[in-house]
Design a protein around this motif. Structure first.
Motif, mmCIF file in Angstrom:
data_model
loop_
_atom_site.group_PDB
_atom_site.id
_atom_site.type_symbol
_atom_site.label_atom_id
_atom_site.label_comp_id
_atom_site.label_asym_id
_atom_site.label_seq_id
_atom_site.Cartn_x
_atom_site.Cartn_y
_atom_site.Cartn_z
ATOM 1 N N GLY A 127 0.887 -1.203 0.015
ATOM 2 C CA GLY A 127 0.028 0.114 0.118
ATOM 3 C C GLY A 127 1.000 1.358 -0.127
ATOM 4 O O GLY A 127 0.567 2.152 -0.706
ATOM 5 N N LEU A 128 1.864 1.469 0.767
ATOM 6 C CA LEU A 128 2.788 2.437 0.885
ATOM 7 C C LEU A 128 3.562 2.536 -0.579
ATOM 8 O O LEU A 128 3.644 3.559 -0.886
ATOM 9 N N LEU A 129 4.028 1.358 -0.971
ATOM 10 C CA LEU A 129 4.669 1.470 -2.358
ATOM 11 C C LEU A 129 3.666 2.036 -3.567
ATOM 12 O O LEU A 129 4.185 3.037 -4.206
ATOM 13 N N VAL A 130 2.607 1.579 -3.599
ATOM 14 C CA VAL A 130 1.747 2.106 -4.525
ATOM 15 C C VAL A 130 1.274 3.656 -4.529
ATOM 16 O O VAL A 130 1.287 4.173 -5.590
ATOM 17 N N ALA A 131 1.092 3.953 -3.208
ATOM 18 C CA ALA A 131 0.878 5.364 -2.905
ATOM 19 C C ALA A 131 2.181 6.077 -3.409
ATOM 20 O O ALA A 131 1.809 7.416 -4.135
ATOM 21 N N VAL B 132 -2.343 10.993 -15.190
ATOM 22 C CA VAL B 132 -2.529 10.344 -13.941
ATOM 23 C C VAL B 132 -3.509 9.101 -14.300
ATOM 24 O O VAL B 132 -3.353 7.764 -13.889
ATOM 25 N N PHE B 133 -4.203 9.316 -15.204
ATOM 26 C CA PHE B 133 -5.265 8.173 -15.836
ATOM 27 C C PHE B 133 -4.489 7.164 -16.448
ATOM 28 O O PHE B 133 -4.841 5.899 -16.147
ATOM 29 N N SER B 134 -3.443 7.468 -17.104
ATOM 30 C CA SER B 134 -2.715 6.713 -18.002
ATOM 31 C C SER B 134 -1.922 5.545 -16.795
ATOM 32 O O SER B 134 -1.622 4.507 -17.085
ATOM 33 N N HIS B 135 -1.311 6.361 -15.855
ATOM 34 C CA HIS B 135 -0.832 5.607 -14.701
ATOM 35 C C HIS B 135 -1.631 4.684 -13.998
ATOM 36 O O HIS B 135 -1.256 3.450 -13.959
ATOM 37 N N ALA B 136 -3.108 5.092 -13.794
ATOM 38 C CA ALA B 136 -4.150 4.053 -13.283
ATOM 39 C C ALA B 136 -4.104 2.930 -14.092
ATOM 40 O O ALA B 136 -4.192 1.947 -13.547
ATOM 41 N N VAL B 137 -3.992 3.212 -15.571
ATOM 42 C CA VAL B 137 -4.396 1.974 -16.304
ATOM 43 C C VAL B 137 -3.135 1.100 -16.301
ATOM 44 O O VAL B 137 -3.295 0.045 -16.274
ATOM 45 N N ALA B 138 -2.213 1.734 -16.145
ATOM 46 C CA ALA B 138 -0.900 0.951 -16.078
ATOM 47 C C ALA B 138 -0.739 -0.054 -14.772
ATOM 48 O O ALA B 138 -0.138 -1.084 -14.935
ATOM 49 N N LEU B 139 -1.305 0.544 -13.873
ATOM 50 C CA LEU B 139 -1.323 -0.443 -12.527
ATOM 51 C C LEU B 139 -2.281 -1.534 -12.876
ATOM 52 O O LEU B 139 -1.936 -2.681 -12.325
ATOM 53 N N VAL B 140 -3.263 -1.115 -13.641
ATOM 54 C CA VAL B 140 -4.124 -2.493 -14.035
ATOM 55 C C VAL B 140 -3.399 -3.550 -14.678
ATOM 56 O O VAL B 140 -3.540 -4.700 -14.472
ATOM 57 N N VAL B 141 -3.075 -3.044 -15.961
ATOM 58 C CA VAL B 141 -2.356 -3.727 -16.838
ATOM 59 C C VAL B 141 -1.000 -4.555 -16.771
ATOM 60 O O VAL B 141 -0.420 -5.153 -17.439
ATOM 61 N N ARG B 142 -0.222 -3.390 -16.060
ATOM 62 C CA ARG B 142 1.204 -3.566 -15.640
ATOM 63 C C ARG B 142 2.409 -3.402 -16.740
ATOM 64 O O ARG B 142 3.341 -3.343 -16.319
ATOM 65 N N VAL C 259 -10.381 3.277 -11.792
ATOM 66 C CA VAL C 259 -9.497 2.752 -12.389
ATOM 67 C C VAL C 259 -8.144 2.599 -11.541
ATOM 68 O O VAL C 259 -7.519 1.755 -11.335
ATOM 69 N N GLY C 260 -7.807 3.912 -10.945
ATOM 70 C CA GLY C 260 -6.712 3.680 -9.869
ATOM 71 C C GLY C 260 -6.949 2.761 -8.708
ATOM 72 O O GLY C 260 -6.077 2.163 -8.233
ATOM 73 N N GLY C 261 -8.264 2.738 -8.389
ATOM 74 C CA GLY C 261 -8.580 1.781 -7.197
ATOM 75 C C GLY C 261 -8.307 0.280 -7.707
ATOM 76 O O GLY C 261 -7.812 -0.427 -6.869
ATOM 77 N N LEU C 262 -8.830 0.090 -8.920
ATOM 78 C CA LEU C 262 -8.665 -1.226 -9.402
ATOM 79 C C LEU C 262 -7.234 -1.608 -9.610
ATOM 80 O O LEU C 262 -7.043 -2.816 -8.997
ATOM 81 N N GLY C 263 -6.593 -0.887 -10.010
ATOM 82 C CA GLY C 263 -5.028 -1.020 -10.131
ATOM 83 C C GLY C 263 -4.475 -1.252 -8.951
ATOM 84 O O GLY C 263 -3.248 -2.176 -8.581
ATOM 85 N N SER C 264 -4.752 -0.411 -7.830
ATOM 86 C CA SER C 264 -4.032 -0.657 -6.642
ATOM 87 C C SER C 264 -4.255 -2.095 -5.783
ATOM 88 O O SER C 264 -3.684 -2.514 -5.304
ATOM 89 N N TRP C 265 -5.860 -2.135 -5.992
ATOM 90 C CA TRP C 265 -6.272 -3.610 -5.620
ATOM 91 C C TRP C 265 -5.542 -4.629 -6.085
ATOM 92 O O TRP C 265 -5.162 -5.397 -5.441
ATOM 93 N N ARG C 266 -5.366 -4.620 -7.251
ATOM 94 C CA ARG C 266 -4.447 -5.719 -8.054
ATOM 95 C C ARG C 266 -3.149 -5.736 -7.745
ATOM 96 O O ARG C 266 -2.489 -6.873 -7.463
ATOM 97 N N PHE C 267 -2.417 -4.550 -7.548
ATOM 98 C CA PHE C 267 -1.150 -4.428 -6.966
ATOM 99 C C PHE C 267 -1.043 -5.212 -5.626
ATOM 100 O O PHE C 267 -0.130 -5.719 -5.180
ATOM 101 N N LEU C 268 -1.980 -4.731 -4.623
ATOM 102 C CA LEU C 268 -2.025 -5.360 -3.303
ATOM 103 C C LEU C 268 -2.312 -6.980 -3.452
ATOM 104 O O LEU C 268 -1.653 -7.485 -2.304
ATOM 105 N N VAL C 269 -3.069 -7.564 -4.012
ATOM 106 C CA VAL C 269 -3.588 -8.819 -3.825
ATOM 107 C C VAL C 269 -2.805 -9.760 -4.504
ATOM 108 O O VAL C 269 -2.737 -10.990 -4.435
ATOM 109 N N ARG C 270 -2.186 -9.083 -5.876
ATOM 110 C CA ARG C 270 -1.911 -10.236 -6.734
ATOM 111 C C ARG C 270 -0.308 -10.385 -6.586
ATOM 112 O O ARG C 270 0.435 -9.434 -6.263
ATOM 113 N N ASP C 271 0.512 -11.379 -7.009
ATOM 114 C CA ASP C 271 1.578 -11.527 -7.142
ATOM 115 C C ASP C 271 2.434 -10.390 -7.902
ATOM 116 O O ASP C 271 1.876 -9.701 -8.867
ATOM 117 N N ALA C 272 3.618 -10.032 -7.724
ATOM 118 C CA ALA C 272 4.261 -9.100 -8.460
ATOM 119 C C ALA C 272 4.676 -9.558 -9.532
ATOM 120 O O ALA C 272 4.636 -8.760 -10.664
#
Length: 251
Positions: free
Chosen positions: A102-106, A166-176, A238-251
């Motif tokens: 959480g700290l990292l994604v913030a 920032v929206f692009s960053h949020a999308v990148a959090l989702v698709v990586r 979109v950012g919330g979805l990407g953050s959730w994926r980063f928190l719960v999925r494998d790196a």
């Protein structure tokens, strides 16, 4: 030291580290510098074309017409903060250093927003300067009508470019990954959105169309508060979805 203060210090450290990584990443520097240079060249060309036609225009008006041409650069800058680590799996090393996801994604999101804001303001500043210099060199007629409104539109354009980044960053959090995120956002902004805008008024609810109302309130555009709410909701969801994926999925 309180727990809140400890978290604040930790966040500052993560943001500083992420900013340092982006600063030392050649492609990020090239993206920012390239966007600024390309924007200035296009603005100068547009100012020159207006001068050749004897049209009275202001440097701000020319800059606002240049905004659609620099969107791709802001999209790239926004995507790089996430995609560059996942491309080489460096994210595993980052997580070893900062295990609190959480700290990292913030920290990543704050750093990305800062770099996007720097790119946006630098690009618009360069566009205004290039337009003004071109008009001066060509002794072109300059318009000073609506200077106050022009300044407000310029701030709106800066906010628009920051939101797109920032929206692009949020999308990148989702698709990586770089290519899917970059292609997806560019397709939305440059292809899907214009096509839908020509077919239905509901296109104004898309994130780029909503945010564009901040500097180009054309017919059918959302009013200011509604446009802001819609644009920020897109980023938040979109950012919330990407953050959730980063928190719960494998790196």
């Amino acid at each position: 030291m309180s727990a809140v203060a400890v978290r604040a210090v930790g966040l500052r450290s993560v943001v500083a580290a992420e900013l340092d990584k982006l600063r030392t990443l050649p492609v990020t520097v090239l993206a920012v510098v390239g966007t600024v240079v390309v924007g200035a060249l296009i603005a100068a060309a547009q100012a020159g074309a207006a001068a050749d036609q004897g049209l009275a225009t202001s440097a701000v008006d020319v800059t606002l017409r240049t905004v659609p041409f620099v969107v791709a650069g802001l999209v790239l800058v926004g995507v790089l903060a996430v995609s560059q680590e996942h491309a080489g799996r460096q994210v595993a090393t980052t997580l070893a250093a900062v295990p609190r996801r959480g700290l990292l994604v913030a920290g990543k999101s704050i750093a990305a927003t800062a770099v996007v804001a720097l790119a946006a303001t630098s690009t618009l500043g360069a566009c205004v300067a290039a337009s003004a210099v071109t008009q001066r060199l060509l002794d072109a007629p300059a318009s000073t009508d609506g200077a106050g409104a022009g300044a407000g539109a310029l701030l709106g354009a800066a906010a628009y470019l920051v939101l797109i980044g920032v929206f692009s960053h949020a999308v990148a959090l989702v698709v990586r990954h770089l290519v899917p995120a970059l292609v997806g956002v560019l397709a939305l902004v440059l292809v899907v959105s214009p096509l839908l805008a020509g077919a239905t008024e509901h296109a104004r609810w898309l994130p780029d169309r909503a945010a564009a109302a901040w500097f180009d309130a054309g017919p059918g555009a959302l009013d200011g508060p509604t446009a802001t709410l819609v644009a920020l909701t897109w980023v938040g969801v979109v950012g919330g979805l990407g953050s959730w994926r980063f928190l719960v999925r494998d790196a």
